[in-house]
Design a protein around this motif. Structure first.
Motif, PDB file in Angstrom:
ATOM      1  N   HIS A  16     -48.167 -14.727 -24.924  1.00  0.00           N
ATOM      2  CA  HIS A  16     -47.595 -16.079 -25.009  1.00  0.00           C
ATOM      3  C   HIS A  16     -47.536 -16.581 -26.441  1.00  0.00           C
ATOM      4  O   HIS A  16     -46.584 -17.257 -26.818  1.00  0.00           O
ATOM      5  CB  HIS A  16     -48.379 -17.047 -24.129  1.00  0.00           C
ATOM      6  N   ALA A  17     -48.524 -16.245 -27.267  1.00  0.00           N
ATOM      7  CA  ALA A  17     -48.506 -16.691 -28.667  1.00  0.00           C
ATOM      8  C   ALA A  17     -47.280 -16.135 -29.392  1.00  0.00           C
ATOM      9  O   ALA A  17     -46.600 -16.845 -30.122  1.00  0.00           O
ATOM     10  CB  ALA A  17     -49.785 -16.256 -29.378  1.00  0.00           C
ATOM     11  N   TYR A  18     -46.983 -14.847 -29.167  1.00  0.00           N
ATOM     12  CA  TYR A  18     -45.801 -14.236 -29.788  1.00  0.00           C
ATOM     13  C   TYR A  18     -44.542 -14.954 -29.307  1.00  0.00           C
ATOM     14  O   TYR A  18     -43.663 -15.282 -30.090  1.00  0.00           O
ATOM     15  CB  TYR A  18     -45.724 -12.742 -29.432  1.00  0.00           C
ATOM     16  N   MET A  19     -44.479 -15.196 -27.997  1.00  0.00           N
ATOM     17  CA  MET A  19     -43.285 -15.839 -27.437  1.00  0.00           C
ATOM     18  C   MET A  19     -43.084 -17.216 -28.045  1.00  0.00           C
ATOM     19  O   MET A  19     -41.977 -17.570 -28.448  1.00  0.00           O
ATOM     20  CB  MET A  19     -43.420 -15.945 -25.922  1.00  0.00           C
ATOM     21  N   HIS A  20     -44.172 -18.001 -28.116  1.00  0.00           N
ATOM     22  CA  HIS A  20     -44.049 -19.342 -28.688  1.00  0.00           C
ATOM     23  C   HIS A  20     -43.700 -19.285 -30.166  1.00  0.00           C
ATOM     24  O   HIS A  20     -42.821 -20.000 -30.633  1.00  0.00           O
ATOM     25  CB  HIS A  20     -45.344 -20.126 -28.492  1.00  0.00           C
ATOM     26  N   GLU A  21     -44.372 -18.408 -30.915  1.00  0.00           N
ATOM     27  CA  GLU A  21     -44.142 -18.318 -32.357  1.00  0.00           C
ATOM     28  C   GLU A  21     -42.705 -17.945 -32.681  1.00  0.00           C
ATOM     29  O   GLU A  21     -42.112 -18.422 -33.631  1.00  0.00           O
ATOM     30  CB  GLU A  21     -45.099 -17.297 -32.974  1.00  0.00           C
ATOM     31  N   HIS A  22     -42.118 -17.070 -31.861  1.00  0.00           N
ATOM     32  CA  HIS A  22     -40.766 -16.591 -32.131  1.00  0.00           C
ATOM     33  C   HIS A  22     -39.710 -17.305 -31.289  1.00  0.00           C
ATOM     34  O   HIS A  22     -38.555 -16.911 -31.284  1.00  0.00           O
ATOM     35  CB  HIS A  22     -40.702 -15.076 -31.899  1.00  0.00           C
ATOM     36  N   GLY A  23     -40.122 -18.348 -30.572  1.00  0.00           N
ATOM     37  CA  GLY A  23     -39.162 -19.130 -29.795  1.00  0.00           C
ATOM     38  C   GLY A  23     -38.569 -18.375 -28.632  1.00  0.00           C
ATOM     39  O   GLY A  23     -37.431 -18.633 -28.227  1.00  0.00           O
ATOM     40  N   VAL A  24     -39.309 -17.409 -28.074  1.00  0.00           N
ATOM     41  CA  VAL A  24     -38.799 -16.628 -26.952  1.00  0.00           C
ATOM     42  C   VAL A  24     -38.973 -17.451 -25.678  1.00  0.00           C
ATOM     43  O   VAL A  24     -40.102 -17.779 -25.306  1.00  0.00           O
ATOM     44  CB  VAL A  24     -39.579 -15.295 -26.804  1.00  0.00           C
ATOM     45  N   PRO A  25     -37.880 -17.800 -25.016  1.00  0.00           N
ATOM     46  CA  PRO A  25     -38.019 -18.525 -23.762  1.00  0.00           C
ATOM     47  C   PRO A  25     -38.710 -17.633 -22.734  1.00  0.00           C
ATOM     48  O   PRO A  25     -38.474 -16.434 -22.685  1.00  0.00           O
ATOM     49  CB  PRO A  25     -36.574 -18.812 -23.331  1.00  0.00           C
ATOM     50  N   HIS A  26     -39.586 -18.214 -21.919  1.00  0.00           N
ATOM     51  CA  HIS A  26     -40.265 -17.424 -20.897  1.00  0.00           C
ATOM     52  C   HIS A  26     -40.655 -18.300 -19.727  1.00  0.00           C
ATOM     53  O   HIS A  26     -40.794 -19.505 -19.860  1.00  0.00           O
ATOM     54  CB  HIS A  26     -41.482 -16.703 -21.477  1.00  0.00           C
ATOM     55  N   GLU A  27     -40.820 -17.666 -18.591  1.00  0.00           N
ATOM     56  CA  GLU A  27     -41.186 -18.380 -17.378  1.00  0.00           C
ATOM     57  C   GLU A  27     -42.665 -18.707 -17.381  1.00  0.00           C
ATOM     58  O   GLU A  27     -43.485 -17.916 -17.802  1.00  0.00           O
ATOM     59  CB  GLU A  27     -40.870 -17.529 -16.136  1.00  0.00           C
ATOM     60  N   GLN A  38     -42.673 -26.242 -32.085  1.00  0.00           N
ATOM     61  CA  GLN A  38     -43.769 -26.610 -32.974  1.00  0.00           C
ATOM     62  C   GLN A  38     -44.922 -25.615 -32.977  1.00  0.00           C
ATOM     63  O   GLN A  38     -45.997 -25.930 -33.487  1.00  0.00           O
ATOM     64  CB  GLN A  38     -44.299 -27.992 -32.596  1.00  0.00           C
ATOM     65  N   THR A  39     -44.736 -24.437 -32.419  1.00  0.00           N
ATOM     66  CA  THR A  39     -45.839 -23.486 -32.287  1.00  0.00           C
ATOM     67  C   THR A  39     -46.481 -23.161 -33.629  1.00  0.00           C
ATOM     68  O   THR A  39     -47.708 -23.186 -33.762  1.00  0.00           O
ATOM     69  CB  THR A  39     -45.367 -22.196 -31.600  1.00  0.00           C
ATOM     70  N   ARG A  40     -45.707 -22.856 -34.643  1.00  0.00           N
ATOM     71  CA  ARG A  40     -46.269 -22.509 -35.948  1.00  0.00           C
ATOM     72  C   ARG A  40     -47.063 -23.691 -36.512  1.00  0.00           C
ATOM     73  O   ARG A  40     -48.149 -23.529 -37.044  1.00  0.00           O
ATOM     74  CB  ARG A  40     -45.146 -22.082 -36.899  1.00  0.00           C
ATOM     75  N   ALA A  41     -46.527 -24.901 -36.387  1.00  0.00           N
ATOM     76  CA  ALA A  41     -47.229 -26.088 -36.881  1.00  0.00           C
ATOM     77  C   ALA A  41     -48.545 -26.288 -36.141  1.00  0.00           C
ATOM     78  O   ALA A  41     -49.568 -26.619 -36.757  1.00  0.00           O
ATOM     79  CB  ALA A  41     -46.350 -27.331 -36.733  1.00  0.00           C
ATOM     80  N   VAL A  42     -48.551 -26.068 -34.829  1.00  0.00           N
ATOM     81  CA  VAL A  42     -49.779 -26.220 -34.039  1.00  0.00           C
ATOM     82  C   VAL A  42     -50.798 -25.169 -34.446  1.00  0.00           C
ATOM     83  O   VAL A  42     -51.980 -25.477 -34.647  1.00  0.00           O
ATOM     84  CB  VAL A  42     -49.465 -26.151 -32.530  1.00  0.00           C
ATOM     85  N   VAL A  43     -50.363 -23.931 -34.592  1.00  0.00           N
ATOM     86  CA  VAL A  43     -51.277 -22.856 -35.000  1.00  0.00           C
ATOM     87  C   VAL A  43     -51.878 -23.172 -36.372  1.00  0.00           C
ATOM     88  O   VAL A  43     -53.087 -23.005 -36.587  1.00  0.00           O
ATOM     89  CB  VAL A  43     -50.562 -21.487 -34.991  1.00  0.00           C
ATOM     90  N   ASN A  44     -51.073 -23.652 -37.290  1.00  0.00           N
ATOM     91  CA  ASN A  44     -51.573 -24.003 -38.623  1.00  0.00           C
ATOM     92  C   ASN A  44     -52.578 -25.154 -38.550  1.00  0.00           C
ATOM     93  O   ASN A  44     -53.618 -25.123 -39.223  1.00  0.00           O
ATOM     94  CB  ASN A  44     -50.420 -24.381 -39.555  1.00  0.00           C
ATOM     95  N   ARG A  45     -52.281 -26.169 -37.752  1.00  0.00           N
ATOM     96  CA  ARG A  45     -53.198 -27.302 -37.603  1.00  0.00           C
ATOM     97  C   ARG A  45     -54.527 -26.841 -37.008  1.00  0.00           C
ATOM     98  O   ARG A  45     -55.592 -27.268 -37.441  1.00  0.00           O
ATOM     99  CB  ARG A  45     -52.593 -28.367 -36.686  1.00  0.00           C
ATOM    100  N   LEU A  46     -54.452 -25.975 -36.000  1.00  0.00           N
ATOM    101  CA  LEU A  46     -55.683 -25.474 -35.377  1.00  0.00           C
ATOM    102  C   LEU A  46     -56.499 -24.644 -36.353  1.00  0.00           C
ATOM    103  O   LEU A  46     -57.725 -24.748 -36.391  1.00  0.00           O
ATOM    104  CB  LEU A  46     -55.357 -24.667 -34.123  1.00  0.00           C
ATOM    105  N   ALA A  47     -55.826 -23.830 -37.156  1.00  0.00           N
ATOM    106  CA  ALA A  47     -56.546 -23.018 -38.147  1.00  0.00           C
ATOM    107  C   ALA A  47     -57.281 -23.916 -39.145  1.00  0.00           C
ATOM    108  O   ALA A  47     -58.434 -23.645 -39.506  1.00  0.00           O
ATOM    109  CB  ALA A  47     -55.583 -22.079 -38.869  1.00  0.00           C
TER     110      ALA A  47
END
Length: 120
Positions: A16-27, A38-47
């Motif tokens: 799921h992290a890969y999918m979110h980071e690369h904007g891959v739509p998924h069920e 915003q996945t990259r921004a969220v990952v950066n904030r969490l780090a």
């Protein structure tokens, strides 16, 4: 490259992290497609929050003044709350819009439960 011409590896080869980071739509388990921006921004904030919390832990181990530790813990809590707001906004703008269009009541119920937990 347009989305229809974009190649994605088979879904089972991606987490799921890969999918979110690369904007891959998924069920998702409740049936609507997730596509976050915003996945990259969220990952950066969490780090950053994790790093800050590690520094607070070191302060405790060093025996720093309790008031200093509390102030820093407050900053970590604020960073996590702000990260949650980014996730919520992204979820509303993408997932919930999709859920409303497909009349996916389960997604809305899950969001309500998540909000209840988040604001406790």
């Amino acid at each position: 490259m347009s989305e229809e011409n974009t190649y994605y590896p088979p879904e089972e080869a991606m987490d799921h992290a890969y999918m979110h980071e690369h904007g891959v739509p998924h069920e998702h388990s409740h049936g609507h497609t997730h596509s976050h921006t915003q996945t990259r921004a969220v990952v950066n904030r969490l780090a950053r929050a994790i790093g800050h919390l590690e520094r607070v832990k070191a302060m405790v181990e060093e025996g720093r003044d309790c008031s200093e530790v509390l102030v820093q813990l407050s900053a970590v809590r604020s960073a996590l709350n702000n990260t949650g707001k980014v996730i919520l906004k992204d979820h509303l703008e993408h997932c919930i819009v999709d859920a409303l269009e497909t009349r996916d009541r389960t997604a809305i119920d899950e969001l309500n439960r998540a909000i209840e937990q988040f604001v406790k």
